[in-house]
Design a protein around this motif. Structure first.
Motif, PDB file in Angstrom:
ATOM      1  N   VAL A  76     -22.006   6.318   2.086  1.00 30.13           N
ATOM      2  CA  VAL A  76     -21.432   6.836   2.984  1.00 30.13           C
ATOM      3  C   VAL A  76     -20.920   7.807   2.078  1.00 30.13           C
ATOM      4  O   VAL A  76     -20.456   9.143   2.548  1.00 30.13           O
ATOM      5  N   LEU A  77     -19.730   7.472   0.780  1.00 32.73           N
ATOM      6  CA  LEU A  77     -19.065   8.881   0.353  1.00 32.73           C
ATOM      7  C   LEU A  77     -19.966   9.243  -0.222  1.00 32.73           C
ATOM      8  O   LEU A  77     -19.691  10.711  -0.219  1.00 32.73           O
ATOM      9  N   ASN A  78     -20.856   9.254  -1.357  1.00 34.22           N
ATOM     10  CA  ASN A  78     -21.769   9.885  -2.160  1.00 34.22           C
ATOM     11  C   ASN A  78     -22.446  11.427  -0.953  1.00 34.22           C
ATOM     12  O   ASN A  78     -21.961  12.123  -0.964  1.00 34.22           O
ATOM     13  N   HIS A  79     -22.531  10.931   0.635  1.00 32.29           N
ATOM     14  CA  HIS A  79     -23.389  11.909   1.268  1.00 32.29           C
ATOM     15  C   HIS A  79     -21.948  12.320   2.008  1.00 32.29           C
ATOM     16  O   HIS A  79     -22.382  13.706   2.087  1.00 32.29           O
ATOM     17  N   ALA A  80     -20.864  12.173   1.728  1.00 31.64           N
ATOM     18  CA  ALA A  80     -20.242  13.472   2.800  1.00 31.64           C
ATOM     19  C   ALA A  80     -19.699  13.566   1.295  1.00 31.64           C
ATOM     20  O   ALA A  80     -19.688  15.315   1.735  1.00 31.64           O
TER      21      ALA A  80
ATOM     22  N   ALA B 273     -21.011  15.020  -1.073  1.00 32.60           N
ATOM     23  CA  ALA B 273     -22.761  16.127  -1.041  1.00 32.60           C
ATOM     24  C   ALA B 273     -22.382  17.249  -0.329  1.00 32.60           C
ATOM     25  O   ALA B 273     -22.771  18.104  -0.484  1.00 32.60           O
ATOM     26  N   GLY B 274     -21.956  16.770   1.350  1.00 33.30           N
ATOM     27  CA  GLY B 274     -22.299  17.408   2.254  1.00 33.30           C
ATOM     28  C   GLY B 274     -20.661  18.563   2.621  1.00 33.30           C
ATOM     29  O   GLY B 274     -21.212  19.671   2.229  1.00 33.30           O
ATOM     30  N   LEU B 275     -19.378  17.811   1.780  1.00 35.33           N
ATOM     31  CA  LEU B 275     -18.728  19.070   0.546  1.00 35.33           C
ATOM     32  C   LEU B 275     -19.511  20.373  -0.037  1.00 35.33           C
ATOM     33  O   LEU B 275     -19.031  21.145   0.838  1.00 35.33           O
TER      34      LEU B 275
ATOM     35  N   CYS C  16     -12.039  16.039  -4.283  1.00 31.59           N
ATOM     36  CA  CYS C  16     -13.021  16.379  -5.328  1.00 31.59           C
ATOM     37  C   CYS C  16     -11.971  15.695  -7.065  1.00 31.59           C
ATOM     38  O   CYS C  16     -12.835  14.704  -7.345  1.00 31.59           O
ATOM     39  N   THR C  17     -10.893  15.504  -7.165  1.00 34.83           N
ATOM     40  CA  THR C  17     -10.319  14.991  -8.374  1.00 34.83           C
ATOM     41  C   THR C  17     -10.128  13.865  -7.642  1.00 34.83           C
ATOM     42  O   THR C  17     -11.108  12.809  -8.777  1.00 34.83           O
ATOM     43  N   GLU C  18      -9.969  13.005  -6.546  1.00 32.76           N
ATOM     44  CA  GLU C  18     -10.288  11.225  -6.754  1.00 32.76           C
ATOM     45  C   GLU C  18     -11.549  10.495  -6.250  1.00 32.76           C
ATOM     46  O   GLU C  18     -12.137   9.899  -7.194  1.00 32.76           O
ATOM     47  N   TYR C  19     -12.635  11.837  -5.795  1.00 36.60           N
ATOM     48  CA  TYR C  19     -14.324  11.687  -5.754  1.00 36.60           C
ATOM     49  C   TYR C  19     -14.431  11.281  -7.877  1.00 36.60           C
ATOM     50  O   TYR C  19     -15.382  10.039  -7.544  1.00 36.60           O
ATOM     51  N   GLU C  20     -14.468  12.477  -8.354  1.00 37.92           N
ATOM     52  CA  GLU C  20     -14.313  12.307  -9.205  1.00 37.92           C
ATOM     53  C   GLU C  20     -14.144  11.136 -10.500  1.00 37.92           C
ATOM     54  O   GLU C  20     -14.349  11.000 -11.302  1.00 37.92           O
ATOM     55  N   TYR C  21     -12.470  10.763 -10.227  1.00 35.87           N
ATOM     56  CA  TYR C  21     -11.888   9.938 -11.035  1.00 35.87           C
ATOM     57  C   TYR C  21     -12.553   8.286 -10.812  1.00 35.87           C
ATOM     58  O   TYR C  21     -12.567   8.064 -11.297  1.00 35.87           O
ATOM     59  N   LEU C  22     -13.223   8.333  -9.672  1.00 34.84           N
ATOM     60  CA  LEU C  22     -13.816   6.953  -8.782  1.00 34.84           C
ATOM     61  C   LEU C  22     -15.149   7.417  -9.534  1.00 34.84           C
ATOM     62  O   LEU C  22     -15.900   6.197 -10.342  1.00 34.84           O
TER      63      LEU C  22
END
Length: 380
Positions: free
Chosen positions: A304-308, A310-312, A369-375
């Motif tokens: 769900v997160l990856n799809h979202a 990528a959509g951003l 972006c920071t939170e996703y890339e950190y994860l």
């Protein structure tokens, strides 16, 4: 910690560089100095998160440079008036903690003290929820939870750690969810009027009539930021986790299947005039990524997160030839008061101006972006 070299070509660093180059003075627009506004705090919290992730001092310096325009040596804050009792005015206070820790300058502690003092006299509903503003009496808005609660909690944990006061923070979320949640969808209405006298309020429930994406985004960002700080033995910790997971499950239902992001009016994706909106989608992605990283959402949420995420990028971002990041499709503002047009109707939400590089959107995008890339780095 992320190495600066490893993130310089990722969206967080590119977005931060674009903001610093385009707007070295966040508070200056068209040659005029702006007022003390929560928008700056949204952007600068993104910079703070990026600084924490990379250790790159340029991000901390950008925060300090912009806040020092407002915070005076005696701790007074340029343009801030406590007597307005506006919960939005507390948002920038979140930055005082990091500035105080980094510099040791007492003015940041004094400024935090000043903002905390507002909550001593801030008006409340009969159950103890803060009004959104003095000029919006007896009203809870989802937006206000992000503006006030994380600042309030961090201040208390640092300097007034009595459990009874911590309860005052958690109560804000419990009361807000109680009065704004829709049982049919699990979504939260933008606002609630205790007196049922506002033109937008339902005569029985007091709720506003629509689910505005950014308001729910504010709410879930506030939840993850508060849960990160709240001791997990606190009696309300589990209640807040449940509110968060319940709200995220509802948002998942309305995630656009093609793009992966969310609409301006969340549950009306097929309705004429509705559009995919950048700031709300960024806020939800931030909450998703942080919720997964800190364990409130299971790893099954990662698709769900990856799809979202990528959509951003595909739906809202355009990179110029100079390498600047532009963020499109941001609702400029949407409130419930001030004039008769702001009635909470569907027509109202879709008619508000749509702006490129709105600070609220850019700040939320930088956080996401920071939170996703950190994860993703932590997984590697």
């Amino acid at each position: 910690m992320l190495e600066t070299k490893s993130v310089k070509d990722l969206w967080a660093a590119k977005t931060a560089a674009s903001i610093m180059e385009r707007t070295p003075k966040l508070y200056e627009e068209n040659g005029h100095h702006g007022k003390w506004s929560y928008d700056y705090g949204v952007v600068l919290k993104g910079f703070e998160r990026l600084w924490q992730a990379t250790g790159d001092e340029q991000y901390a310096q950008y925060i300090q440079y912009n806040m020092d325009y407002f915070v005076q040596d005696d701790g007074s804050v340029r343009g801030y008036r406590m007597e307005e009792h506006n919960i939005d005015h507390l948002n920038n206070g979140k930055l005082m903690f990091g500035l105080y820790d980094r510099t040791g300058k007492v003015k940041y502690k004094l400024a935090a003290d000043l903002l905390r003092e507002q909550l001593v006299t801030h008006p409340r509903t009969s159950e103890g929820a803060f009004w959104h503003k003095q000029v919006y009496p007896y009203q809870i808005w989802l937006d206000g939870l992000y503006m006030g609660a994380p600042f309030y909690l961090e201040y208390l944990i640092r300097w007034e750690p009595e459990e009874e006061l911590l309860n005052d923070v958690t109560k804000q979320f419990i009361l807000c969810a109680k009065h704004t949640r829709d049982d049919a969808t699990g979504l939260l209405y933008h606002a609630w009027d205790e007196k049922r006298v506002q033109p937008w309020s339902h005569s029985v429930t007091g709720q506003s009539p629509n689910f505005w994406g950014r308001s729910i985004g504010w709410f879930v960002m506030a939840l993850v930021d508060v849960l990160e700080l709240l001791p997990n033995h606190h009696p309300d910790y589990r209640k807040l986790v449940d509110i968060f997971t319940d709200t995220m499950a509802a948002l998942r239902t309305y995630q656009d299947t093609t793009s992966g992001v969310w609409h301006q009016v969340v549950n009306e994706g097929d309705r004429k005039g509705n559009y995919l909106e950048a700031s709300a989608s960024s806020m939800i992605v931030y909450a998703l990524a942080k919720g997964i990283r800190l364990g409130w959402l299971p790893r099954e949420w990662e698709p769900v997160l990856n799809h979202a995420y990528a959509g951003l990028i595909s739906e809202f971002v355009m990179e110029t030839n100079q390498g600047w990041v532009n963020l499109y499709k941001n609702c400029q503002v949407a409130g419930l008061g001030g004039d008769t047009r702001r009635d909470g109707s569907y027509a109202y939400y879709i008619s508000e101006p749509i702006k490129t590089n709105d600070q609220k959107g850019l700040g939320a995008f930088l956080l996401a972006c920071t939170e996703y890339e950190y994860l993703m780095h932590a997984k590697a």
